[in-house]
Design an enzyme around this catalytic site. Structure first.
Site, PDB file in Angstrom:
ATOM      1  N   LYS A 192       0.883  -1.180   0.000  1.00 43.75           N
ATOM      2  CA  LYS A 192       0.000   0.000   0.000  1.00 43.75           C
ATOM      3  C   LYS A 192       0.915   1.223   0.000  1.00 43.75           C
ATOM      4  O   LYS A 192       1.474   1.598   1.029  1.00 43.75           O
ATOM      5  CB  LYS A 192      -0.870  -0.014   1.262  1.00 43.75           C
ATOM      6  CG  LYS A 192      -2.196   0.710   1.168  1.00 43.75           C
ATOM      7  CD  LYS A 192      -2.145   2.170   0.817  1.00 43.75           C
ATOM      8  CE  LYS A 192      -1.934   3.089   2.000  1.00 43.75           C
ATOM      9  NZ  LYS A 192      -1.785   4.521   1.569  1.00 43.75           N
ATOM     10  N   CYS A 303      13.806  11.030   6.497  1.00 43.50           N
ATOM     11  CA  CYS A 303      13.608  10.558   7.875  1.00 43.50           C
ATOM     12  C   CYS A 303      14.813  10.857   8.753  1.00 43.50           C
ATOM     13  O   CYS A 303      14.679  11.225   9.906  1.00 43.50           O
ATOM     14  CB  CYS A 303      13.309   9.070   7.874  1.00 43.50           C
ATOM     15  SG  CYS A 303      14.522   8.129   6.947  1.00 43.50           S
ATOM     16  N   GLU A 400       9.247  16.380  14.748  1.00 44.29           N
ATOM     17  CA  GLU A 400       9.713  16.214  13.371  1.00 44.29           C
ATOM     18  C   GLU A 400       8.944  17.169  12.461  1.00 44.29           C
ATOM     19  O   GLU A 400       7.714  17.111  12.391  1.00 44.29           O
ATOM     20  CB  GLU A 400       9.480  14.771  12.924  1.00 44.29           C
ATOM     21  CG  GLU A 400      10.105  14.483  11.582  1.00 44.29           C
ATOM     22  CD  GLU A 400       9.868  13.047  11.125  1.00 44.29           C
ATOM     23  OE1 GLU A 400       8.763  12.514  11.363  1.00 44.29           O
ATOM     24  OE2 GLU A 400      10.782  12.477  10.510  1.00 44.29           O
TER      25      GLU A 400
HETATM   26  P1  NAP Z   1       2.534   8.506   7.335  1.00 42.13           P
HETATM   27  O1  NAP Z   1       1.535   9.572   7.358  1.00 42.13           O
HETATM   28  O2  NAP Z   1       2.771   7.736   8.586  1.00 42.13           O
HETATM   29  O3  NAP Z   1       2.105   7.524   6.166  1.00 42.13           O
HETATM   30  C1  NAP Z   1       2.891   6.399   5.830  1.00 42.13           C
HETATM   31  C2  NAP Z   1       1.994   5.355   5.216  1.00 42.13           C
HETATM   32  O4  NAP Z   1       1.063   4.893   6.206  1.00 42.13           O
HETATM   33  C3  NAP Z   1       1.157   5.872   4.052  1.00 42.13           C
HETATM   34  O5  NAP Z   1       1.049   4.870   3.067  1.00 42.13           O
HETATM   35  C4  NAP Z   1      -0.171   6.139   4.721  1.00 42.13           C
HETATM   36  O6  NAP Z   1      -1.257   6.142   3.839  1.00 42.13           O
HETATM   37  C5  NAP Z   1      -0.251   4.985   5.677  1.00 42.13           C
HETATM   38  N1  NAP Z   1      -1.208   5.167   6.763  1.00 42.13           N
HETATM   39  C6  NAP Z   1      -1.658   6.335   7.298  1.00 42.13           C
HETATM   40  N2  NAP Z   1      -2.566   6.075   8.277  1.00 42.13           N
HETATM   41  C7  NAP Z   1      -2.679   4.728   8.360  1.00 42.13           C
HETATM   42  C8  NAP Z   1      -3.440   3.839   9.170  1.00 42.13           C
HETATM   43  N3  NAP Z   1      -4.268   4.291  10.115  1.00 42.13           N
HETATM   44  N4  NAP Z   1      -3.289   2.510   8.968  1.00 42.13           N
HETATM   45  C9  NAP Z   1      -2.448   2.026   8.045  1.00 42.13           C
HETATM   46  N5  NAP Z   1      -1.717   2.818   7.224  1.00 42.13           N
HETATM   47  C10 NAP Z   1      -1.823   4.146   7.396  1.00 42.13           C
HETATM   48  O7  NAP Z   1       3.974   9.014   6.861  1.00 42.13           O
HETATM   49  P2  NAP Z   1       4.306   9.930   5.606  1.00 42.13           P
HETATM   50  O8  NAP Z   1       3.818  11.298   5.913  1.00 42.13           O
HETATM   51  O9  NAP Z   1       3.871   9.248   4.361  1.00 42.13           O
HETATM   52  O10 NAP Z   1       5.914   9.875   5.618  1.00 42.13           O
HETATM   53  C11 NAP Z   1       6.665  10.686   6.432  1.00 42.13           C
HETATM   54  C12 NAP Z   1       7.135   9.933   7.659  1.00 42.13           C
HETATM   55  O11 NAP Z   1       7.858   8.780   7.264  1.00 42.13           O
HETATM   56  C13 NAP Z   1       8.097  10.760   8.491  1.00 42.13           C
HETATM   57  O12 NAP Z   1       7.767  10.621   9.845  1.00 42.13           O
HETATM   58  C14 NAP Z   1       9.444  10.113   8.201  1.00 42.13           C
HETATM   59  O13 NAP Z   1      10.407  10.282   9.208  1.00 42.13           O
HETATM   60  C15 NAP Z   1       9.054   8.686   8.021  1.00 42.13           C
HETATM   61  N6  NAP Z   1      10.093   7.953   7.275  1.00 42.13           N
HETATM   62  C16 NAP Z   1      10.901   7.087   7.978  1.00 42.13           C
HETATM   63  C17 NAP Z   1      11.931   6.396   7.327  1.00 42.13           C
HETATM   64  C18 NAP Z   1      12.837   5.452   8.092  1.00 42.13           C
HETATM   65  O14 NAP Z   1      13.572   4.677   7.455  1.00 42.13           O
HETATM   66  N7  NAP Z   1      12.830   5.474   9.415  1.00 42.13           N
HETATM   67  C19 NAP Z   1      12.123   6.584   5.959  1.00 42.13           C
HETATM   68  C20 NAP Z   1      11.276   7.474   5.268  1.00 42.13           C
HETATM   69  C21 NAP Z   1      10.259   8.142   5.954  1.00 42.13           C
HETATM   70  P3  NAP Z   1      -1.796   7.567   3.287  1.00 42.13           P
HETATM   71  O15 NAP Z   1      -0.638   8.201   2.596  1.00 42.13           O
HETATM   72  O16 NAP Z   1      -2.887   7.208   2.404  1.00 42.13           O
HETATM   73  O17 NAP Z   1      -2.206   8.333   4.499  1.00 42.13           O
END
Ligand code: NAP
Length: 497
Positions: A192, A303, A400
């Protein structure tokens, strides 16, 4: 990957780009059963790009059923390791052959400068695919020492159907960090992708089939996190969920696992990474260059972005002067389709609004803003590179931002620097700049982070386990460790008589 195309060439190519936004189940694109869709748009212009199928629980059920059938009849895990390797190698070749198309999809979808996609994201994608392909026949079990008359083997077996949920900041790369080891280990998968940037992953699903991958092994459900993502995370036939995204959603996923089948949950989540600049560092210019790149590459949507700059008091004035000058020289906003552009818009207007609110909060809590107080006069979701000087308990230093915003925090002693660096709920990455290797070694030991760089920032290769301490996650991408994390051990004990 040097590229000869001009801005106009890319604009022309973008006009005729075919975009697929459906789901991919059992080896073909299908509409969402409920018929729903949502728009994805170009954050550089606000223009609508495509209609994306809005997968829901029934679509996730179909995708998981497809993956489960492929798992049960062993059409993937039953292949000889060499045959699976060949599919992943061919997939890497196809990514290279379709580099222009994938780069365009990525740039139009999330605003990343096209030069970055071609020079950073796509080469990393192919490296990842080839690294895990190479690992497939290097995975070995063990025969342990036992009393005569017994034979004990430890086998590594794939898990089954794995779910992957990925973010929008490196849409294809973050997905491939999951997909490559999941598939290399012999599992079947349902992905997804993030709703803000699903296009490159949607294209990759077909490339897997073109590379000779069996139908049903790699399925993809586009949709919203709260619908499709949640349904995948709650699904009883998904044995492991591998997630990259925010800490907030990571916590929800652990709850979903508890409410459903106790699936394993691998989390790569947020960060607030400190870079520590000691007064004896070798070369302030080189260090400042990496500080600037560490927070402004990908418009800060990284991240492990070095968003907290812990700078020794003796360096502070020169550091700020150089930081501002190098930012102005290196990060000029522009159309991400222009190969000269180094600073694109943020991934969406909603994210721009969030980052601007974070900046306003930094101002209102009294952080001194030394850069970034003039808005970028372009129509897209742009945010100017911003630098605050503040203290570590401010929200701007604790939460963040995930945008081009750094906070400089001065310190006087090594102990103070370590205490500041560790004063965070996050622990993804950290860096130390010093010429004293004994001190560096001591500080590496004291820093609570999954990755620590010394006299560099962001360096690494596929042998580097990547993941966080504390609320930055509980798992590691890259490295053989990631491959093994998509297997489970079986102990086989033979009584030989
Ligand atoms: P996000 O809002 O947590 O979304 C990530 C994924 O989770 C998306 O596919 C999102 O779908 C999905 N999602 C959201 N709510 C959900 C739920 N209730 N149940 C299941 N899935 C759900 O993160 P983002 O804004 O896309 O990405 C930014 C974040 O990623 C930052 O915090 C960053 O630090 C982190 N990140 C971490 C790493 C690492 O290696 N540690 C690498 C890259 C990014 P939708 O988009 O449809 O909401």
């Amino acid at each position: 990957m040097a590229h000869p195309l001009s801005h106009q060439d890319w604009q022309r190519k973008a006009q005729s780009l075919a975009i697929e936004g459906r789901l991919f189940i059992e080896g073909r694109y299908v509409a969402a059963q409920g018929g729903g869709s949502f728009d994805c748009s170009n954050p550089a212009t606000g223009a609508r790009l495509a209609s994306i199928a809005q997968g829901q629980a029934q679509d996730v059920d179909a995708a998981v059923a497809s993956a489960l059938a492929a798992w049960n009849d062993r059409r993937w895990r039953g292949l000889a390791p060499r045959a699976r390797m060949q599919v992943l190698y061919r997939l890497a070749d196809l990514v290279e052959q379709h580099a222009d198309e994938l780069a365009l999809l990525e740039t139009l979808d999330m605003g990343k400068p096209i030069s970055d996609v071609l020079n950073i994201d796509l080469p990393e994608v192919t490296k990842t695919l080839r690294y895990f392909a190479e690992c497939i026949d290097k995975m070995e079990g063990a025969v342990t020492h036992t009393a005569p008359g017994s034979l004990h083997m430890i086998l590594h077996e794939p898990l089954g159907v794995v779910g992957a949920i990925t973010p929008w900041n490196y849409p294809l790369l973050m997905a491939v960090w999951k997909l490559a080891p999941i598939l290399a280990a012999g599992n079947c998968v349902v992905l997804k992708p993030a709703e803000q940037a699903p296009l490159s992953c949607t294209r990759l699903a077909q490339l897997f089939i073109d590379a000779g991958g069996p139908a049903g092994v790699f399925n993809l459900v586009n949709g919203l996190g709260m619908e499709a993502g949640r349904a995948l995370a709650l699904h009883p036939d998904v044995i492991k969920l591998s997630f990259t995204g925010s800490t907030r959603v990571g916590k929800l996923l652990m709850g979903y696992a508890g409410q459903s089948n106790m699936k394993r949950v691998a989390l790569e989540t947020g960060g607030k990474s400190p870079q520590i600049f000691m007064p004896d560092l070798y070369d302030l210019d080189a260090a400042v260059d990496r500080a600037v790149g560490g927070i402004f590459d990908n418009a800060g949507q990284v991240c492990n972005a070095g968003s907290r700059l812990l700078v020794h008091h003796d360096l502070q004035t020169a550091f700020i002067e150089k930081f501002v000058a190098r930012t102005q020289a290196l990060y000029q906003p522009g159309d991400p389709l222009d190969p000269a552009t180094t600073l694109g818009p943020l991934a969406s207007q909603a994210h721009q609004t969030k980052v601007l609110a974070d900046i306003a909060r930094g101002q209102s809590e009294g952080a001194q803003q030394v850069m970034g107080d003039t808005a970028i006069a372009m129509p897209g979701a742009y945010v100017p590179p911003t630098l605050f000087v503040g203290h570590n308990r401010m929200a701007i230093a604790q939460e963040e931002v995930f945008g081009p915003v750094a906070t400089l925090i001065p310190f006087d002693t090594e102990a103070e620097a370590i205490a500041l660096a560790n004063d965070s709920v996050y622990g993804l990455a950290a860096a130390v700049w010093t010429r004293d290797l004994k001190q560096a070694h001591r500080m590496v030991g004291a820093l609570e982070a999954g990755v620590v760089w010394v006299n560099c920032f962001g360096d690494g290769d596929m042998t580097q386990p990547f993941g966080g301490y504390k609320q930055s996650g509980n798992s590691r991408d890259k490295h053989m460790a990631s491959l093994l994390s998509y297997t489970q051990s079986k102990s086989a004990w033979f009584e030989l008589g």
